[in-house]
Design an enzyme around this catalytic site. Structure first.
Site, mmCIF file in Angstrom:
data_model
loop_
_atom_site.group_PDB
_atom_site.id
_atom_site.type_symbol
_atom_site.label_atom_id
_atom_site.label_comp_id
_atom_site.label_asym_id
_atom_site.label_seq_id
_atom_site.Cartn_x
_atom_site.Cartn_y
_atom_site.Cartn_z
ATOM 1 C CB THR A 8 -1.426 -0.022 1.343
ATOM 2 O OG1 THR A 8 -0.439 0.092 2.543
ATOM 3 C CG2 THR A 8 -2.074 -1.027 1.290
ATOM 4 C CE LYS A 9 4.245 2.017 4.244
ATOM 5 N NZ LYS A 9 3.445 0.706 5.338
ATOM 6 C CB THR A 10 5.258 6.081 -2.530
ATOM 7 O OG1 THR A 10 3.761 7.030 -1.074
ATOM 8 C CG2 THR A 10 5.016 7.088 -3.750
#
Length: 374
Positions: A179-181
């Site tokens: 879910t991180k960049t």
């Protein structure tokens, strides 16, 4: 269900992983070094060490800072529990300090009030991707003789007063969860400027092994010899995942731009809606938005959460105050320690935000939220 966060994978990512699978290295090989070098471009040249997760990065950072039994670590409770639990695993006592009500970040004044003669580290969290107030926290840490750590799991690519996250603290940790960049599937990294701390971090992520004969106590065995002086763990991120991360880093600028565009659209779509506060941005920051955290007023957060989920919109709550977890309650931490953090949690709701979110999907999210609140 429309998720609140999601990875973005292209054929270039798939080919990067496949190329490693066709080669000679799966664990620690050339892709690790290339990934770390590319990551260092985003930290303003501060060297980086790839590790197996954001949690591992925090554990490595505390080890590099020399955190141990009898020490205290000041941090915010508005974070995933790993920020605190990894300090406890080093034998330290965690001291929770309250947050700024607008950003949800560690309040420098509260951190200063929490300092004692045992304070070894102060760990700021860049909540939702908005950098903490590092200059003020640097002053607090300096006066305390403490190491300043940035838990930047949310904020890769962000800047604070025109300086990149990664150069703002003594040690900075990143997460590459899907879910991180940027993602490596599972993974993390530590940015470390000081050579001595870098060496400690590098050893800790590799079982504590010392391979340089000049540093060994009993070096006369042969080139194969290695020693352990302090215990470490196997936190090495393999080549195959670093290949994915390297491919992803090449699109970090694009990811950041799309996330910023979506944040601006949310602001326009939701501005002025009754019973709602939108996320704040300090004018001297350029956040790399990981979350879009709104605050739902009038005790309606649970209702809104349930109705949005029932409509197939995967909103999320980030986070339960860390000391509310039973493991901290059992250690004697009472509720009420940080009123601002608890008030923030009581109203917080993360709306879907990821680069592949379409304008139409975002319109649906905003429209359904507006219908509920009106």
């Amino acid at each position: 269900m429309l998720p609140y966060g999601r990875h973005s994978i292209t054929e270039d990512d798939v080919e990067a992983v496949a190329e490693v699978l066709r080669g000679d290295w799966l664990t620690t090989g050339p892709a690790v070094g290339r990934f770390e070098a590319e990551l260092a471009r985003w930290t303003g040249g501060v060297p980086c060490l790839a590790v197996t997760s954001g949690t591992a990065a925090l554990h490595v950072a505390y080890a590099a800072a020399g955190v141990g039994p009898g020490d205290e670590v000041i941090t915010s409770p508005l974070t995933f529990v790993a920020t605190a639990s990894t300090a406890v695993l080093r034998g330290a006592r965690v001291v929770f300090a309250d947050v700024q009500p607008d950003t949800g970040n560690l309040d420098p004044g509260a951190a200063s009030a929490a300092v004692t003669g045992r304070t070894r580290a102060i760990t700021a969290i860049d909540y939702a991707g908005h950098p903490a107030d590092y200059d003020e926290l640097r002053e607090v840490a300096g006066q305390a003789g403490a190491t300043l750590i940035g838990d930047s799991a949310h904020s890769l690519g962000s800047t604070y007063r025109d300086r990149p996250v990664g150069r703002l603290a003594d040690l900075t940790t990143f997460s590459f969860f899907p879910t991180k960049t940027v993602t490596t599937a599972e993974g993390g990294a530590v940015a470390v400027a000081d050579p001595e701390r870098f060496a400690r971090a590098s050893r800790f992520r590799n079982h504590g092994l010392v391979r340089d004969p000049a540093e060994q106590r009993d070096p006369g065995h042969g080139d194969w010899h290695q020693e352990v002086h302090e215990f470490g763990l196997n936190y090495r991120l393999p080549d195959v995942l670093c290949a994915l991360g390297l491919s992803q880093l090449r699109r970090l600028g694009t990811f950041r731009a799309r996330r910023a565009e979506l944040v601006a659209r949310y602001h326009a779509l939701l501005g002025g809606l009754p019973g709602l506060t939108l996320p704040a941005r300090r004018p001297y920051t350029a956040p790399s938005w990981h979350l879009y955290p709104v605050r739902i007023h009038d005790g309606r957060r649970r209702e809104v959460y349930q109705r949005m989920r029932a409509a197939g919109i995967g909103v999320q709550v980030n986070y339960v105050p860390a000391y509310w977890h039973p493991v901290f309650e059992d250690l004697g931490y009472p509720r009420g320690l940080c009123p601002e953090a608890e008030a923030y949690y009581a109203e917080q709701l993360s709306l879907p935000l990821f680069p592949d979110l379409t304008d139409a999907q975002q319109d649906r999210v905003a429209g359904h939220l507006a219908t509920i609140l009106r």
